[in-house]
Design a protein around this motif. Sequence first.
Motif, PDB file in Angstrom:
ATOM      1  N   ILE A  34     -78.386 -59.851  18.374  1.00 26.93           N
ATOM      2  CA  ILE A  34     -77.880 -59.050  19.487  1.00 26.93           C
ATOM      3  C   ILE A  34     -76.872 -58.069  18.912  1.00 26.93           C
ATOM      4  O   ILE A  34     -75.886 -58.468  18.290  1.00 26.93           O
ATOM      5  CB  ILE A  34     -77.209 -59.936  20.550  1.00 26.93           C
ATOM      6  N   THR A  35     -77.124 -56.795  19.113  1.00 26.00           N
ATOM      7  CA  THR A  35     -76.235 -55.758  18.583  1.00 26.00           C
ATOM      8  C   THR A  35     -75.487 -55.094  19.734  1.00 26.00           C
ATOM      9  O   THR A  35     -76.106 -54.638  20.698  1.00 26.00           O
ATOM     10  CB  THR A  35     -77.028 -54.707  17.802  1.00 26.00           C
ATOM     11  N   PHE A  36     -74.169 -55.068  19.623  1.00 25.01           N
ATOM     12  CA  PHE A  36     -73.335 -54.400  20.624  1.00 25.01           C
ATOM     13  C   PHE A  36     -72.955 -53.024  20.090  1.00 25.01           C
ATOM     14  O   PHE A  36     -72.316 -52.918  19.043  1.00 25.01           O
ATOM     15  CB  PHE A  36     -72.085 -55.234  20.927  1.00 25.01           C
ATOM     16  N   ARG A  37     -73.376 -52.002  20.806  1.00 21.99           N
ATOM     17  CA  ARG A  37     -73.090 -50.625  20.408  1.00 21.99           C
ATOM     18  C   ARG A  37     -71.808 -50.182  21.111  1.00 21.99           C
ATOM     19  O   ARG A  37     -71.738 -50.143  22.339  1.00 21.99           O
ATOM     20  CB  ARG A  37     -74.246 -49.709  20.779  1.00 21.99           C
ATOM     21  N   VAL A  38     -70.800 -49.823  20.334  1.00 16.96           N
ATOM     22  CA  VAL A  38     -69.472 -49.534  20.872  1.00 16.96           C
ATOM     23  C   VAL A  38     -69.069 -48.095  20.567  1.00 16.96           C
ATOM     24  O   VAL A  38     -68.821 -47.752  19.409  1.00 16.96           O
ATOM     25  CB  VAL A  38     -68.427 -50.513  20.290  1.00 16.96           C
ATOM     26  N   PRO A  39     -68.994 -47.228  21.586  1.00 16.20           N
ATOM     27  CA  PRO A  39     -68.544 -45.854  21.372  1.00 16.20           C
ATOM     28  C   PRO A  39     -67.043 -45.723  21.606  1.00 16.20           C
ATOM     29  O   PRO A  39     -66.441 -46.539  22.304  1.00 16.20           O
ATOM     30  CB  PRO A  39     -69.315 -45.084  22.447  1.00 16.20           C
ATOM     31  N   ASN A  40     -66.447 -44.707  21.028  1.00 13.57           N
ATOM     32  CA  ASN A  40     -65.059 -44.360  21.325  1.00 13.57           C
ATOM     33  C   ASN A  40     -65.090 -43.275  22.399  1.00 13.57           C
ATOM     34  O   ASN A  40     -65.600 -42.188  22.175  1.00 13.57           O
ATOM     35  CB  ASN A  40     -64.347 -43.848  20.071  1.00 13.57           C
ATOM     36  N   GLU A  41     -64.526 -43.572  23.567  1.00 17.41           N
ATOM     37  CA  GLU A  41     -64.560 -42.637  24.685  1.00 17.41           C
ATOM     38  C   GLU A  41     -63.208 -41.962  24.925  1.00 17.41           C
ATOM     39  O   GLU A  41     -63.013 -41.308  25.940  1.00 17.41           O
ATOM     40  CB  GLU A  41     -65.017 -43.360  25.949  1.00 17.41           C
ATOM     41  N   GLU A  42     -62.275 -42.129  23.988  1.00 21.24           N
ATOM     42  CA  GLU A  42     -60.979 -41.464  24.119  1.00 21.24           C
ATOM     43  C   GLU A  42     -60.867 -40.331  23.102  1.00 21.24           C
ATOM     44  O   GLU A  42     -61.608 -40.282  22.120  1.00 21.24           O
ATOM     45  CB  GLU A  42     -59.834 -42.469  23.941  1.00 21.24           C
ATOM     46  N   ASP A  43     -59.930 -39.422  23.359  1.00 21.02           N
ATOM     47  CA  ASP A  43     -59.781 -38.247  22.506  1.00 21.02           C
ATOM     48  C   ASP A  43     -58.748 -38.403  21.400  1.00 21.02           C
ATOM     49  O   ASP A  43     -58.806 -37.706  20.384  1.00 21.02           O
ATOM     50  CB  ASP A  43     -59.394 -37.031  23.362  1.00 21.02           C
ATOM     51  N   SER A  44     -57.779 -39.304  21.598  1.00 19.14           N
ATOM     52  CA  SER A  44     -56.668 -39.369  20.643  1.00 19.14           C
ATOM     53  C   SER A  44     -56.323 -40.791  20.221  1.00 19.14           C
ATOM     54  O   SER A  44     -55.199 -41.054  19.799  1.00 19.14           O
ATOM     55  CB  SER A  44     -55.422 -38.696  21.254  1.00 19.14           C
ATOM     56  N   ALA A  45     -57.247 -41.717  20.351  1.00 19.30           N
ATOM     57  CA  ALA A  45     -57.002 -43.102  19.929  1.00 19.30           C
ATOM     58  C   ALA A  45     -58.286 -43.678  19.364  1.00 19.30           C
ATOM     59  O   ALA A  45     -59.388 -43.216  19.682  1.00 19.30           O
ATOM     60  CB  ALA A  45     -56.504 -43.948  21.100  1.00 19.30           C
TER      61      ALA A  45
END
Length: 247
Positions: free
Chosen positions: A50-61
């Motif tokens: 099971i692969t969890f795909r994790v995006p960064n949805e913030e601009d400065s963190a």
Amino acid sequence: MSLRTPSRALTRIGAVATVTLAVVLLGAGVAAAHVETDPGQANRGDDAVITFRVPNEEDSAGVVKLEVAFPLDHPVPNASTTSIPGWTADVTMTTLPKAVHQNNSDVKSAVQTVTWTADPGNQIQPGEFLRFPVLAEALSDNADTLTFKALQTYSNGDVVRWIDPPAVNGAPEPEHPAPTLTLVSADSDASPAKPADATTAASTSDSTARWLGGAGLVIGILGLALGIVIAVRGRRPVTTAGETPTE
């Protein structure tokens, strides 16, 4: 005889184009990425990655931690992680208050959480994503969907709780849907449609993006056509009393 000036027609065309662009951009913003399983489907009773795909949805963190809670109503007896450079993984087990019968056996202990923590100086940068795979052993043979609630922690202290239950009966997608995994029979000839009460975040996000993209194109074409009509009408001669249009 007088003619409407081209500037008024161009102004109207520009207004139409601006509205069209705003609608398209708004649609693109709605189809935001979520923490989700990839590919989102596995066989009942089998071991599965099971692969969890994790995006960064913030601009400065940056993303510095991911904690995934495994379902205990359809427990996973054991799980293994793989090495990810710059990250440390920890699997926490728990004893179930009551044994769960699945796969012809009684499961008494199960995976409670899997946590990935970034090493100092490491993180998922803005605009990037990372995949976190885990090998889950003996998935339930009597469930259609597994739900994994997830907490995503940023370097500025923000915590995004991906714990909302999936939408049912065509209801709008929640703001922070929990990642889900659809379970199918190993002998299925084709991948069945995902159940309405367990649509994965990945499928929902991709479908929304495709729908909004198509709608944006249609609106853009209609806007362009309307602008041309307005421009043509703006160039038609305006007659006054006693005059006839020039042929």
